[in-house]
Design a protein around this motif. Structure first.
Motif, PDB file in Angstrom:
ATOM      1  N   PHE A   2      69.249  66.692  28.156  1.00 55.85           N
ATOM      2  CA  PHE A   2      68.018  66.471  27.409  1.00 55.85           C
ATOM      3  C   PHE A   2      67.189  65.436  28.160  1.00 55.85           C
ATOM      4  O   PHE A   2      67.669  64.338  28.446  1.00 55.85           O
ATOM      5  N   VAL A   8      75.624  69.396  18.608  1.00 59.49           N
ATOM      6  CA  VAL A   8      76.178  69.226  19.950  1.00 59.49           C
ATOM      7  C   VAL A   8      77.393  68.304  19.909  1.00 59.49           C
ATOM      8  O   VAL A   8      78.487  68.671  20.346  1.00 59.49           O
ATOM      9  N   ASN A  55      74.714  66.108  14.612  1.00 57.15           N
ATOM     10  CA  ASN A  55      74.002  67.209  15.251  1.00 57.15           C
ATOM     11  C   ASN A  55      75.011  68.247  15.700  1.00 57.15           C
ATOM     12  O   ASN A  55      76.216  68.001  15.683  1.00 57.15           O
ATOM     13  N   LYS A  59      66.627  74.132  16.690  1.00 52.04           N
ATOM     14  CA  LYS A  59      67.799  73.948  17.540  1.00 52.04           C
ATOM     15  C   LYS A  59      67.741  72.558  18.163  1.00 52.04           C
ATOM     16  O   LYS A  59      66.681  71.928  18.253  1.00 52.04           O
ATOM     17  N   ASN A  60      68.888  72.079  18.605  1.00 52.39           N
ATOM     18  CA  ASN A  60      68.988  70.768  19.259  1.00 52.39           C
ATOM     19  C   ASN A  60      68.341  69.667  18.416  1.00 52.39           C
ATOM     20  O   ASN A  60      67.592  68.832  18.922  1.00 52.39           O
ATOM     21  N   CYS A  61      68.644  69.694  17.126  1.00 54.00           N
ATOM     22  CA  CYS A  61      68.082  68.714  16.204  1.00 54.00           C
ATOM     23  C   CYS A  61      69.210  68.003  15.477  1.00 54.00           C
ATOM     24  O   CYS A  61      70.214  68.625  15.113  1.00 54.00           O
ATOM     25  N   ASP A 113      64.851  73.910  25.941  1.00 50.51           N
ATOM     26  CA  ASP A 113      66.201  73.402  25.693  1.00 50.51           C
ATOM     27  C   ASP A 113      66.395  71.950  26.099  1.00 50.51           C
ATOM     28  O   ASP A 113      67.387  71.334  25.725  1.00 50.51           O
ATOM     29  N   ASN A 114      65.458  71.397  26.868  1.00 51.56           N
ATOM     30  CA  ASN A 114      65.642  70.013  27.333  1.00 51.56           C
ATOM     31  C   ASN A 114      65.138  68.982  26.315  1.00 51.56           C
ATOM     32  O   ASN A 114      65.210  67.780  26.567  1.00 51.56           O
ATOM     33  N   VAL A 140      62.898  63.328  23.928  1.00 50.34           N
ATOM     34  CA  VAL A 140      63.254  63.242  22.507  1.00 50.34           C
ATOM     35  C   VAL A 140      61.978  63.371  21.689  1.00 50.34           C
ATOM     36  O   VAL A 140      60.969  62.729  21.988  1.00 50.34           O
ATOM     37  N   LEU A 159      72.316  62.176  25.642  1.00 49.90           N
ATOM     38  CA  LEU A 159      71.174  62.975  26.093  1.00 49.90           C
ATOM     39  C   LEU A 159      71.357  63.434  27.533  1.00 49.90           C
ATOM     40  O   LEU A 159      71.156  64.614  27.861  1.00 49.90           O
ATOM     41  N   PHE A 166      65.467  67.132  22.668  1.00 45.98           N
ATOM     42  CA  PHE A 166      66.316  66.861  21.507  1.00 45.98           C
ATOM     43  C   PHE A 166      65.442  66.312  20.391  1.00 45.98           C
ATOM     44  O   PHE A 166      64.634  65.409  20.617  1.00 45.98           O
ATOM     45  N   ASN A 201      73.984  66.119  28.139  1.00 47.49           N
ATOM     46  CA  ASN A 201      73.615  67.436  27.638  1.00 47.49           C
ATOM     47  C   ASN A 201      72.259  67.910  28.153  1.00 47.49           C
ATOM     48  O   ASN A 201      71.664  68.849  27.602  1.00 47.49           O
TER      49      ASN A 201
END
Length: 199
Positions: A75, A182, A180, A29-31, A126-127, A78, A70, A129, A73
């Motif tokens: 993040f 998002v 991505n 996820k978040n990739c 979740d934070n 990274v 980032l 990316f 959203n």
């Protein structure tokens, strides 16, 4: 619309189509991954996901746009996923790290084994990316990039078929998009790129 804005818009439109139609099938996820769209004389000839990121790509690369994405959203870190046999040049990665650090965003890397080793699945919060620089055989976008006949079939059956031409060229106009789930972003406006051996 001038030709510059046109090829950037179409590159982004295609990216949005992919992410809305399950072409971006990431292991995590978040990739997201960077995709290079290569144009010549107004025609899209091919795409690449093993993108050469070096001094040329540092010039006018929209690192700040990436940072804003980032932050927006939530993040705060990274995780880069380069391949053991390829990945961004140090000059590009150093610029990315510098921009992230000045915005209090951490950066770390996990080196992925060369193909056919799969991209590992990470249990991350979740934070974080993930920025994938390496080939993922399970991503339909990577399949389009790796096999020209796959890309040709896709584009000829798409709304963008009139922009495709199978062209040989010594130089190309390249646009780099972050794909991505998002939000897709053009991170490098069109620039002239001479062919090199991709990773």
């Amino acid at each position: 619309m001038d030709s510059k804005n046109k090829i950037e818009k179409i590159s982004l439109d295609i990216s949005n189509y992919w992410t809305s139609n399950d072409f971006l099938t990431e292991a995590n996820k978040n990739c997201g991954t960077l995709v290079a769209f290569d144009w010549k004389e107004g025609y899209l000839a091919e795409i690449n996901t093993n993108v050469d990121l070096s001094t040329l790509e540092c010039e006018n690369f929209k690192f700040d746009t990436f940072v804003n994405f980032l932050k927006k959203n939530n993040f705060t870190s990274v995780l880069g996923l380069p391949n053991v046999v390829g990945g961004p040049d140090k000059v590009w990665t150093d610029k990315l790290k510098e921009t992230l650090k000045s915005n209090e965003i951490d950066y770390d890397e996990y080196i992925v084994n060369k193909w056919p080793s799969p991209i590992p699945e990470f249990d991350v919060p979740d934070n974080i990316f993930m920025l994938r620089y390496s080939y993922d055989e399970f991503s339909k976008i990577d399949q389009l990039a790796a096999y020209q006949n796959n890309f040709e079939t896709f584009i000829k059956e798409s709304d963008w078929k009139n922009y495709y031409k199978d062209k040989e060229f010594e130089e190309r106009t390249r646009v780099i998009v972050l794909c991505n789930d998002v939000e897709n972003l053009v991170l490098k406006d069109e620039f002239t790129k001479y062919p090199i051996e991709e990773f």
